[in-house]
Design a protein around this motif. Structure first.
Motif, PDB file in Angstrom:
ATOM      1  N   THR A   1       2.343   6.944   9.363  1.00  0.00           N
ATOM      2  CA  THR A   1       1.885   5.573   9.576  1.00  0.00           C
ATOM      3  C   THR A   1       2.819   4.539   8.955  1.00  0.00           C
ATOM      4  O   THR A   1       2.638   3.342   9.177  1.00  0.00           O
ATOM      5  N   ASN A   2       3.802   4.985   8.196  1.00  0.00           N
ATOM      6  CA  ASN A   2       4.773   4.086   7.564  1.00  0.00           C
ATOM      7  C   ASN A   2       6.181   4.505   7.963  1.00  0.00           C
ATOM      8  O   ASN A   2       7.018   4.804   7.123  1.00  0.00           O
TER       9      ASN A   2
ATOM     10  N   LYS B   1       0.824  -1.215   0.000  1.00  0.00           N
ATOM     11  CA  LYS B   1       0.000   0.000   0.000  1.00  0.00           C
ATOM     12  C   LYS B   1       0.859   1.266   0.000  1.00  0.00           C
ATOM     13  O   LYS B   1       0.640   2.179  -0.795  1.00  0.00           O
ATOM     14  N   ALA B   2       1.825   1.343   0.898  1.00  0.00           N
ATOM     15  CA  ALA B   2       2.660   2.545   0.976  1.00  0.00           C
ATOM     16  C   ALA B   2       3.425   2.773  -0.326  1.00  0.00           C
ATOM     17  O   ALA B   2       3.560   3.909  -0.787  1.00  0.00           O
ATOM     18  N   ASP B   3       3.910   1.699  -0.938  1.00  0.00           N
ATOM     19  CA  ASP B   3       4.666   1.822  -2.184  1.00  0.00           C
ATOM     20  C   ASP B   3       3.773   2.276  -3.339  1.00  0.00           C
ATOM     21  O   ASP B   3       4.199   3.047  -4.195  1.00  0.00           O
TER      22      ASP B   3
ATOM     23  N   GLU C   1       1.179   4.161  -2.890  1.00  0.00           N
ATOM     24  CA  GLU C   1       0.922   5.572  -2.605  1.00  0.00           C
ATOM     25  C   GLU C   1       2.120   6.445  -2.974  1.00  0.00           C
ATOM     26  O   GLU C   1       1.948   7.595  -3.367  1.00  0.00           O
TER      27      GLU C   1
ATOM     28  N   VAL D   1       8.696   6.368   1.415  1.00  0.00           N
ATOM     29  CA  VAL D   1       7.691   7.314   1.902  1.00  0.00           C
ATOM     30  C   VAL D   1       8.387   8.462   2.630  1.00  0.00           C
ATOM     31  O   VAL D   1       8.078   9.640   2.399  1.00  0.00           O
TER      32      VAL D   1
ATOM     33  N   ASN E   1       9.221   2.897   6.187  1.00  0.00           N
ATOM     34  CA  ASN E   1       9.264   2.834   4.730  1.00  0.00           C
ATOM     35  C   ASN E   1      10.157   3.973   4.229  1.00  0.00           C
ATOM     36  O   ASN E   1       9.780   5.143   4.266  1.00  0.00           O
TER      37      ASN E   1
ATOM     38  N   ARG F   1       1.245   9.648   4.989  1.00  0.00           N
ATOM     39  CA  ARG F   1       1.689   8.254   5.012  1.00  0.00           C
ATOM     40  C   ARG F   1       2.957   8.057   5.834  1.00  0.00           C
ATOM     41  O   ARG F   1       3.165   6.987   6.391  1.00  0.00           O
TER      42      ARG F   1
END
Length: 169
Positions: A73-74, A43-45, A47, A80, A77, A70
């Motif tokens: 919450t990541n 999901k993060a990737d 986004e 991000v 990552n 993001r």
């Protein structure tokens, strides 16, 4: 960003699916993919890819907003964190960009992955120079090559030479 074949295949599939579409259509497809439970791990990737589309169409405020949201919450990552910092720098929010670049550098060092490491140091040095933190700027540029980042919207261009000029070196 995790470097694995499944992630690469997912992002490549999405890139092909959005090719030639309007920005809003691309964002719709990417948002739908990010919300799909099948893609939960990525999901993060996805986004990050969405923020890249926004950025490419000049919607830097939206790209930055998405990445900052993001980043909270990541926290682990690196991509991000990196793009949150880059987009904030492009919005001249230098002090606000630095913690995201700090975190990207921490993640890269801890994981041994160096995909963003040099670029994150260069962006952080630029931010530090812009806010007058000469010591941090010097630490970051000390071991970097001078490869200007022409794709980053900044004046002057993000480079070791421009940072040295800003800090008087």
């Amino acid at each position: 960003m995790k470097r694995n074949p499944e992630l690469k295949a997912t992002l490549t599939r999405l890139e092909k699916a959005t090719e030639g579409l309007s920005v809003d259509e691309q964002i719709g497809i990417l948002d739908e993919a990010a919300q799909d439970p099948v893609n939960a791990e990525f999901k993060a990737d996805i986004e990050v890819q969405m923020a890249g589309v926004l950025w490419a169409y000049g919607r830097i405020n939206e790209a930055a907003s998405l990445m900052v949201k993001r980043a909270d919450t990541n926290i682990d990552n690196n991509s991000v964190q990196y793009f949150a910092g880059q987009h904030l720098l492009e919005l001249c929010q230098f002090a606000r960009a630095m913690p995201f670049l700090d975190r990207c550098i921490e993640i890269e060092r801890a994981s041994g992955e160096t995909w963003y490491l040099d670029s994150a140091h260069l962006l952080r040095a630029y931010c530090a120079a812009k806010i007058g933190n000469v010591a941090q700027a010097r630490r970051d540029v000390a071991n970097l090559d001078d490869e200007p980042m022409h794709w980053v919207e900044a004046d002057p261009i993000v480079s070791k030479a421009s940072i040295n000029a800003m800090i008087g070196d």
